[in-house]
Design a protein around this motif. Sequence first.
Motif, PDB file in Angstrom:
ATOM      1  N   GLU A  67     -46.874  22.413 -25.371  1.00 27.75           N
ATOM      2  CA  GLU A  67     -45.996  21.744 -24.228  1.00 27.75           C
ATOM      3  C   GLU A  67     -45.698  20.602 -24.250  1.00 27.75           C
ATOM      4  O   GLU A  67     -44.773  20.204 -23.924  1.00 27.75           O
ATOM      5  N   TYR A  82     -47.514  30.757 -24.546  1.00 29.70           N
ATOM      6  CA  TYR A  82     -46.656  29.889 -24.462  1.00 29.70           C
ATOM      7  C   TYR A  82     -45.379  30.303 -25.219  1.00 29.70           C
ATOM      8  O   TYR A  82     -45.300  31.304 -26.185  1.00 29.70           O
ATOM      9  N   ALA A 112     -45.336  28.052 -20.398  1.00 29.52           N
ATOM     10  CA  ALA A 112     -46.099  29.058 -20.467  1.00 29.52           C
ATOM     11  C   ALA A 112     -45.379  30.299 -19.843  1.00 29.52           C
ATOM     12  O   ALA A 112     -44.392  30.320 -19.232  1.00 29.52           O
ATOM     13  N   GLY A 126     -52.248  25.099 -25.066  1.00 30.23           N
ATOM     14  CA  GLY A 126     -51.263  24.590 -24.255  1.00 30.23           C
ATOM     15  C   GLY A 126     -51.166  23.093 -24.890  1.00 30.23           C
ATOM     16  O   GLY A 126     -50.225  22.155 -24.452  1.00 30.23           O
ATOM     17  N   ASP A 146     -53.092  30.113 -26.369  1.00 24.05           N
ATOM     18  CA  ASP A 146     -53.014  29.528 -24.643  1.00 24.05           C
ATOM     19  C   ASP A 146     -53.577  28.148 -24.628  1.00 24.05           C
ATOM     20  O   ASP A 146     -54.067  28.005 -23.723  1.00 24.05           O
TER      21      ASP A 146
END
Length: 111
Positions: free
Chosen positions: A47, A3, A57, A44, A42
């Motif tokens: 986000e 990200y 990403a 996430g 990664d």
Amino acid sequence: MTYVVTEACIRCKYMDCVAVCPVDCFHEGANMLVIDPDGCIDCGVCEPECPAEAIAADVDPRAERWLGLNRDLARRWPVIQQKGEPPEDADAFKGVANKYADHFSPAGPAG
């Protein structure tokens, strides 16, 4: 996949993302954050936490321009491990387009 923090973070720097990062891969500059792509796992979780929608990403077309910048600045800026206070004028810059040319600073945090 990793990200990256994009232009939307400039002058907003809300830091909600920092609070949820399990690996402390955020680095703080004077007026934005970046993610160390080599430390990002990664997951996430960062986000959806960003009120400025500044995290993408690396497979997102918005991220292409920012991957190198995140990598370079993560090597120079200090790791941030706790959520801090955003700038007082953060809300005024949320959603403003083309902030890089007029508001980006490669400097590390003041102090």
